[in-house]
Design an enzyme around this catalytic site. Structure first.
Site, short mmCIF file in Angstrom:
data_model
loop_
_atom_site.label_atom_id
_atom_site.label_comp_id
_atom_site.label_asym_id
_atom_site.label_seq_id
_atom_site.Cartn_x
_atom_site.Cartn_y
_atom_site.Cartn_z
N ARG B 11 0.82 -1.23 0.00
CA ARG B 11 0.00 0.00 0.00
C ARG B 11 0.85 1.27 0.00
NH1 ARG B 11 -6.05 0.13 0.46
NH2 ARG B 11 -6.65 -1.80 1.50
N ARG B 15 -3.35 6.04 -0.42
CA ARG B 15 -4.00 6.82 0.63
C ARG B 15 -3.12 7.57 1.64
NH1 ARG B 15 -6.41 1.41 3.73
NH2 ARG B 15 -4.38 0.73 4.45
N ARG B 24 -6.57 12.31 -6.76
CA ARG B 24 -7.67 11.37 -6.77
C ARG B 24 -9.00 12.09 -6.60
NH1 ARG B 24 -10.87 7.46 -5.31
NH2 ARG B 24 -10.85 6.49 -3.25
N ASP B 60 -6.79 -3.22 -7.11
CA ASP B 60 -7.45 -3.79 -5.95
C ASP B 60 -7.72 -5.28 -6.18
OD1 ASP B 60 -9.10 -2.59 -3.37
OD2 ASP B 60 -9.96 -4.46 -4.14
N TYR B 135 -14.73 -12.07 0.90
CA TYR B 135 -15.50 -10.86 0.57
C TYR B 135 -16.81 -11.21 -0.14
CZ TYR B 135 -11.60 -7.86 1.93
OH TYR B 135 -10.63 -7.20 2.64
#
Lengths: 341, 341
Positions: B11, B15, B24, B60, B135
């Site tokens: 990551r 973010r 973004r 992702d 998920y």
């Protein structure tokens, strides 16, 4: 002489039982805990239904912090939430010493009712300093415990002072529970498995050890539980607890090696397995009992709490199977619930 | 000849970087991933800033399932959410084979842009069948994976069919990434640590092994990662991956014992440590490098993803320290990003 393997379930009281949902009102669990007759009845429900070998008090690990006025609520479907989380040294003042007879009179009244009703041991409990700290610092349930770890690393002096306060809360709460009639106690360090063993031993274990030592003085058995704590089992055993919890991630035989056979073990069944059909559950229960063999130091339990969507009939079948098949060499030593002499 | 220990961060793109938040737009990460120029730029940002030794594609793990029309979104602050979770056999039809050139053309275009820009290896990736299944079955991020485990136990035939479909998705996606220019691939089984080793080996490992085998045919290095997978490290090594991820719960030396020294290791720094002040971070990084010694089979990384609140300056200092202090005997073997011959 042989006896059966004792069995109870973490979170056996409460949310998975239809008779609980009939009794319980809307709102926070903390409101329900405040009514001794109700909390005692909820504690008794799984004993009647399952014939488990121990009762566990219907309460919550945040109760002492709530009762000294830290400002904690338990949100249904979420867990403990704190409006003003612990951030700085001044917040220590919000954690004054617990005066159990007044602050948690309702908890002690619940235990006194239970002491007159139960013919199995009553397990009292408290949250371990680390896990309670994680709620107070994060302000809500967390996946990464980032703020808690940052506090621990950046300000170890404040961290240890916070842990001291929470140790005092846990000791005062558990001792008062024993005096009121609890026959054993369990210290829940549910989230300690987020830490490395090195950090756990330096930052957490000394405090948990003091809790265990100061409660053990009263002569009751102590259990110490966490989830995902496979790497910490030796350290958990070093706390001085008589019983150490094991989740489903390692077999009992591996847990015995890691704890050097110094403690009794408790747990090992994945609560999610209890959502499957009975043949799958039976297979897993038999595998666990088989792995234990006839080792006397074992209490059958889940590796974490009963899931809300669990079918109670499955848990009942688990109890029957454990009682029928789990043979051990001697009986566990906790006494039925009664006020401490 | 000695070289430095290679370092990158799970990551690292996205973010935690201010330059990312400038680029973004609002909404789902999946929308950003759909714009190759933007996804490539986000992938490049941490390379420029940190001088890390590898880029990891900004994408992702739910992309393949989304692109075959299963109905997946990624909610900011929550994670993947599925409006109609996987429940029954008929849901298998919602997981048709991936046709990468059309279904994920945007991902391949991103990689082609990067292949012309990067002078470090580009790591492509996919979600491992278990973690993607968790998920699809839970419908949202879970703490207990209760529905997933219940499906696995109650209907193993359907479970394995689901895992086959997800294996096919992962293989097709990762192979297409390599052909487009990815120099290595990582299979993310982030939540496999929720399982016992016995269940993992029966229900999950055969599928992950097939993913690794069918991607390894292309001659690129493969890494296999999970968090809380200390008890599963030997099984992860059995998957055939060249590199196995290790979180912070065990030292590298213990991980080497458990994997029988058959694989290179990657990880070991707790992302939460990077929220502390530099002296604490430095101490931990030095401890990890020291524990590794000069073992060549090590890639410095976090034990999980960079936390959103991480200060990028700290990560930059980590890179500099690892490059200065981490000496190993040989260089890693992944080549710079370029289209597969």
């Amino acid at each position: 002489m042989h006896a059966h393997v004792p069995v109870w379930f973490q979170r056996q009281a409460g949310r998975s039982l239809p008779e609980y949902h009939e009794l319980r009102r809307e709102g926070s669990i903390l409101d329900t805990i405040r009514i001794p007759e109700l909390a005692a009845e909820i504690t008794l429900q799984p004993i009647r239904r399952y014939k488990v070998d121990a009762a566990i008090l219907y309460s919550d690990i945040v109760v002492p912090a709530e009762c000294v006025g830290f400002g904690v609520d338990v949100k249904p479907g979420v867990g403990p939430v704190i409006e003003n989380p612990f951030e700085r040294r001044a917040d220590l003042d919000r954690l004054r010493p617990l005066e159990p007879e007044t602050d948690t009179a309702h908890v002690l009244d619940t235990i006194k009712i239970l002491a007159g009703e139960l013919d199995v041991p009553l397990i009292g409990f408290a949250g371990a300093p680390f896990t309670v700290a994680s709620y107070l610092v994060e302000g809500k349930p967390s996946r990464d415990y980032a703020k808690t770890k940052a506090l621990m690393l950046d300000d170890p002096a404040l961290w240890h002072d916070l842990m001291e306060r929470l140790t005092d809360l846990a000791v005062a709460s558990m001792r008062s529970q024993v005096v009121a009639g609890a026959s054993a106690v369990q210290l829940f360090d549910s989230w300690a498995g987020a830490l490395s063993e090195a950090d756990y031993r330096t930052m957490v274990l000394p405090h948990s050890t003091r809790v265990i030592a100061e409660v053990s003085e009263l002569g009751v058995p102590t259990a110490h539980f966490g989830v995902g704590t496979g790497e910490l089992l030796a350290a958990f055993a070093d706390s001085g607890a008589d019983v150490v919890g094991v989740d489903w991630r390692i077999p009992l035989s591996v847990a015995r090696q890691r704890t050097g056979n110094r403690v009794a073990l408790q747990g090992n069944l994945d609560p999610a397995v209890c959502l499957a059909q009975w043949p799958q559950v039976e297979k897993t229960v038999r595998r666990i009992l088989n792995d234990n063999g006839d080792h006397p130091g074992y209490v059958f339990n889940l590796g974490h709490g009963v899931l809300p969507q669990t079918n109670p009939d499955i848990l009942q079948q688990v109890v029957e199977l454990v009682h029928a098949e789990g043979q051990v060499a001697e009986l566990p030593r906790a006494q039925p619930a009664r006020p401490h002499p």
